[in-house]
Design a protein around this motif. Structure first.
Motif, PDB file in Angstrom:
ATOM      1  N   ALA A  85      85.647 -71.131  24.635  1.00  0.00           N
ATOM      2  CA  ALA A  85      84.306 -71.340  24.082  1.00  0.00           C
ATOM      3  C   ALA A  85      83.672 -70.006  23.714  1.00  0.00           C
ATOM      4  O   ALA A  85      82.932 -69.910  22.725  1.00  0.00           O
ATOM      5  CB  ALA A  85      83.431 -72.088  25.094  1.00  0.00           C
ATOM      6  N   GLY A  86      83.967 -68.951  24.503  1.00  0.00           N
ATOM      7  CA  GLY A  86      83.427 -67.633  24.190  1.00  0.00           C
ATOM      8  C   GLY A  86      83.878 -67.144  22.826  1.00  0.00           C
ATOM      9  O   GLY A  86      83.066 -66.643  22.030  1.00  0.00           O
ATOM     10  N   ILE A 298      75.398 -64.453  21.436  1.00  0.00           N
ATOM     11  CA  ILE A 298      75.092 -63.866  22.743  1.00  0.00           C
ATOM     12  C   ILE A 298      75.805 -64.635  23.845  1.00  0.00           C
ATOM     13  O   ILE A 298      76.359 -64.045  24.780  1.00  0.00           O
ATOM     14  CB  ILE A 298      73.566 -63.853  22.985  1.00  0.00           C
ATOM     15  N   GLN A 299      75.801 -65.969  23.751  1.00  0.00           N
ATOM     16  CA  GLN A 299      76.539 -66.781  24.720  1.00  0.00           C
ATOM     17  C   GLN A 299      78.020 -66.409  24.716  1.00  0.00           C
ATOM     18  O   GLN A 299      78.645 -66.295  25.766  1.00  0.00           O
ATOM     19  CB  GLN A 299      76.405 -68.268  24.387  1.00  0.00           C
ATOM     20  N   LEU A 304      82.744 -64.263  27.424  1.00  0.00           N
ATOM     21  CA  LEU A 304      83.957 -63.446  27.375  1.00  0.00           C
ATOM     22  C   LEU A 304      83.920 -62.337  28.419  1.00  0.00           C
ATOM     23  O   LEU A 304      84.937 -62.044  29.064  1.00  0.00           O
ATOM     24  CB  LEU A 304      84.129 -62.850  25.973  1.00  0.00           C
ATOM     25  N   ALA A 305      82.753 -61.730  28.611  1.00  0.00           N
ATOM     26  CA  ALA A 305      82.626 -60.671  29.615  1.00  0.00           C
ATOM     27  C   ALA A 305      82.899 -61.222  31.014  1.00  0.00           C
ATOM     28  O   ALA A 305      83.589 -60.583  31.825  1.00  0.00           O
ATOM     29  CB  ALA A 305      81.229 -60.055  29.545  1.00  0.00           C
ATOM     30  N   GLY A 309      86.152 -60.162  33.298  1.00  0.00           N
ATOM     31  CA  GLY A 309      85.824 -59.610  34.616  1.00  0.00           C
ATOM     32  C   GLY A 309      86.470 -60.401  35.731  1.00  0.00           C
ATOM     33  O   GLY A 309      86.977 -59.841  36.712  1.00  0.00           O
ATOM     34  N   TYR A 310      86.493 -61.715  35.579  1.00  0.00           N
ATOM     35  CA  TYR A 310      87.121 -62.603  36.570  1.00  0.00           C
ATOM     36  C   TYR A 310      88.624 -62.352  36.649  1.00  0.00           C
ATOM     37  O   TYR A 310      89.191 -62.256  37.739  1.00  0.00           O
ATOM     38  CB  TYR A 310      86.844 -64.054  36.159  1.00  0.00           C
TER      39      TYR A 310
END
Length: 315
Positions: A85-86, A298-299, A304-305, A309-310
């Motif tokens: 979705a990102g 922005i979403q 994605l960030a 990070g995960y």
């Protein structure tokens, strides 16, 4: 290792081919029977693209790898929402989304994942009663989807796009195409996951890390390819519907089927990290859409960030 790499690449090719034609057939069906693209994405497309997760989790339980079973389910939700979705929102945010079909699905998802979070905290495992309850909730979800699709069709039935015997033959062809694409996605994801695990273990990656990264990404590639194809063909609402529908099926079937037949112990990291993060990324995806009836880049950047990070933390 070369043999595994070649079969991994073959799996990717099968998924790309299946995802491409699946989007075309799904759009054709939605236009013929007069229901929104987002409904088809959340039902037919999401069921086809979630088949690999069902296979992997069930096989993992049979082989005694419970961490892979549950990690695959929640990892796929995080991958579907954070990565897929990102990407969709970053490159082609939708200026207009029919939120009627999203509202109840979002509520359903949050209700089920909150239940699983509570059971994880209280019990530390999922057992047969939980599996049966999830399968019953799936039956309810299927009935609601059928009712919703019927309602949408009644609203659009002033002009029926399916006419005569030619229309019936075209519909049968689209259905046959979807079935063939489902087989391609299933076979391709199976090759990707099986040989991706072998390649990952060459690198010394732990089982849970493999589950929430390599396997979750591998089994989510059908969703990724389908979403990318829907963006290329400018049917972005199919991609959003696919992600939301696939996330619901990950909870109800990917966890429900194996836990019906075997007790699944939960790792603390699954309960305290994976489940809350799966809830968080879904809220980031859906709440702005439900409020403003559109999505934004922005979403996409935020999702994605969080995803990368995960993955970095898991490894």
């Amino acid at each position: 290792m070369l043999y595994d790499a070649l079969l991994f690449a073959l799996g990717l090719i099968l998924i790309c081919a299946g995802g491409d034609k699946l989007v075309d057939a799904a759009v054709s069906i939605s236009e013929r029977i007069g229901i929104p693209h987002i409904v088809v994405g959340a039902t037919i497309v999401s069921f086809c693209t979630t088949m690999p997760e069902m296979l992997v989790s069930t096989t993992a339980i049979i082989n005694g790898s419970a961490a892979i079973s549950v990690g695959n389910a929640f990892g796929s939700i995080i991958c579907n929402t954070g990565l897929i979705a990102g990407i969709s929102l970053l490159f082609r945010p939708s200026a207009s989304i029919d939120v009627r079909e999203l509202i109840w699905r979002c509520v359903y998802f949050l209700m089920v994942i909150a239940l699983l979070f509570g059971l994880g905290l209280g019990l530390g495992f999922y057992s047969t009663p939980v599996g049966i309850a999830l399968l019953a909730l799936f039956a309810g979800y299927a009935l609601l989807s059928i009712h919703s699709s019927a309602s949408e069709r009644e609203e659009e039935s002033a002009e029926d796009t399916v006419q005569g015997e030619k229309g019936k033959k075209s519909m049968l062809r689209d259905i046959a195409t979807i079935l063939v694409c489902a087989v391609l996605l299933f076979a391709g994801a199976n090759l990707l996951v099986n040989h991706g695990i072998i390649l990952a273990r060459y690198l010394g990656i732990p089982e849970r890390a493999i589950a929430v990264t390599a396997i979750a990404l591998g089994t989510s590639l059908p969703e990724l390819v389908t979403t990318i194809m829907s963006l290329i063909k400018k049917y972005e609402n199919i991609g959003i519907g696919n992600v939301v529908g696939a996330n619901i099926l990950n909870l109800l079937l990917v966890i429900g089927i194996p836990s019906t037949f075997s007790l699944i112990p939960l790792e603390r990291s699954t309960v305290m990290t994976d489940i809350p993060l799966a809830m968080a990324v879904m809220l980031i995806l859906t709440v702005p859409i439900l409020i403003w009836k559109k999505s934004s880049r922005i979403q996409g950047v935020l999702l994605l960030a969080i995803y990368f990070g995960y993955c970095a933390a898991a490894l």
